[in-house]
Write a protein that holds these residues in place. Sequence first.
Motif, mmCIF file in Angstrom:
data_model
loop_
_atom_site.group_PDB
_atom_site.id
_atom_site.type_symbol
_atom_site.label_atom_id
_atom_site.label_comp_id
_atom_site.label_asym_id
_atom_site.label_seq_id
_atom_site.Cartn_x
_atom_site.Cartn_y
_atom_site.Cartn_z
ATOM 1 N N SER A 74 88.185 -61.514 43.483
ATOM 2 C CA SER A 74 89.337 -61.058 44.254
ATOM 3 C C SER A 74 89.031 -61.256 45.732
ATOM 4 O O SER A 74 87.865 -61.313 46.132
ATOM 5 C CB SER A 74 89.631 -59.573 43.983
ATOM 6 O OG SER A 74 88.621 -58.763 44.558
ATOM 7 N N PRO A 75 90.069 -61.394 46.582
ATOM 8 C CA PRO A 75 89.835 -61.590 48.017
ATOM 9 C C PRO A 75 89.002 -60.482 48.642
ATOM 10 O O PRO A 75 88.263 -60.718 49.597
ATOM 11 C CB PRO A 75 91.248 -61.613 48.595
ATOM 12 C CG PRO A 75 92.110 -62.057 47.472
ATOM 13 C CD PRO A 75 91.498 -61.436 46.247
ATOM 14 N N ALA A 76 89.103 -59.282 48.096
ATOM 15 C CA ALA A 76 88.374 -58.150 48.664
ATOM 16 C C ALA A 76 86.867 -58.276 48.472
ATOM 17 O O ALA A 76 86.097 -57.544 49.103
ATOM 18 C CB ALA A 76 88.864 -56.845 48.036
ATOM 19 N N ARG A 77 86.432 -59.195 47.619
ATOM 20 C CA ARG A 77 85.005 -59.351 47.341
ATOM 21 C C ARG A 77 84.450 -60.650 47.919
ATOM 22 O O ARG A 77 83.623 -61.313 47.305
ATOM 23 C CB ARG A 77 84.774 -59.288 45.833
ATOM 24 C CG ARG A 77 85.193 -57.949 45.247
ATOM 25 C CD ARG A 77 84.747 -57.801 43.808
ATOM 26 N NE ARG A 77 85.082 -56.483 43.278
ATOM 27 C CZ ARG A 77 84.716 -56.035 42.080
ATOM 28 N NH1 ARG A 77 83.989 -56.815 41.286
ATOM 29 N NH2 ARG A 77 85.067 -54.841 41.670
ATOM 30 N N SER A 78 84.892 -60.998 49.102
ATOM 31 C CA SER A 78 84.461 -62.247 49.732
ATOM 32 C C SER A 78 83.172 -62.109 50.516
ATOM 33 O O SER A 78 82.811 -63.004 51.287
ATOM 34 C CB SER A 78 85.575 -62.777 50.647
ATOM 35 O OG SER A 78 86.684 -63.203 49.892
ATOM 36 N N ALA A 79 82.461 -61.006 50.380
ATOM 37 C CA ALA A 79 81.141 -60.796 50.986
ATOM 38 C C ALA A 79 81.145 -60.996 52.490
ATOM 39 O O ALA A 79 80.234 -61.594 53.061
ATOM 40 C CB ALA A 79 80.124 -61.729 50.334
ATOM 41 N N GLY A 80 82.188 -60.492 53.146
ATOM 42 C CA GLY A 80 82.243 -60.554 54.601
ATOM 43 C C GLY A 80 82.824 -61.828 55.156
ATOM 44 O O GLY A 80 83.125 -61.905 56.355
ATOM 45 N N ALA A 81 83.016 -62.843 54.340
ATOM 46 C CA ALA A 81 83.623 -64.096 54.789
ATOM 47 C C ALA A 81 85.141 -63.978 54.695
ATOM 48 O O ALA A 81 85.662 -63.119 53.972
ATOM 49 C CB ALA A 81 83.128 -65.249 53.928
#
Length: 250
Positions: free
Chosen positions: A119-126
């Motif tokens: 999901s977009p919320a899990r983009s690791a800060g990117a």
Amino acid sequence: MVSYRFPGALVAAGLVFCACPTWSQSFAQNGLVDPGWSDPAFASYLDAARARGATGRDPFGGTVEAPTFTLPVLGLPGVEGVGDAQERSASDGAALSRNVPDWPSCASPDPTVVTVPESPARSAGAPAGSWYTRTFDFGCVMVTLEGDRNDGGAAFADRSSPESGTADVSIFDENAGEGMNAEGRSTVEGPLGLTSPGSANIGLVLGNLTYGVTIDCVVPESYAYCRNTEGLRQFAKKLAVVGGAPSKEQ
């Protein structure tokens, strides 16, 4: 390392290639590389999406208004059940067995596919949708696809290097100096007369990005495939765009 230029098209997906301009300075300044959506490599995918009244499809079912990925998402339309009939028939399990040299018979025709981030919320800060890692677990063969448009990311290519449509294939050699025959297979015999195990990496340049493809052969029955450069090249040719859409800044 062996470099290949895919002439004319990825036949399975109807995609064509050309030499493309370097990524723009504006994208470099904000830390994102322009993925090159205007490259002819992506024209077929975008044309089909427009015909459906959409700007792109993505593996998470994202909407046109909020696409998950802003770079092309590569995959195998046939095993994922996306794309048109021609795309699916060219990259399903039967096509891999029929057209990819040394593709192991032990490979499942229905691999488990996992995409990260989920999901977009899990983009690791990117920035959301700016990178992905996809794994295709065929059982005795594991394929990992990586795309990244972050400046300095693993998929960022020095644009003085290969043009769009180029693939660099390298085979891990655990027995340095071993011979390879004309088909790209190891001449060193392993257990049960099979070639020694290994893994292979393919750097596939499409648009302004280099996509990483890692193939691991995990059982003796699949070792021969990871030693066959032509088989690796043919697999890379079957990869097609299965998701993503240009972001507003593009």
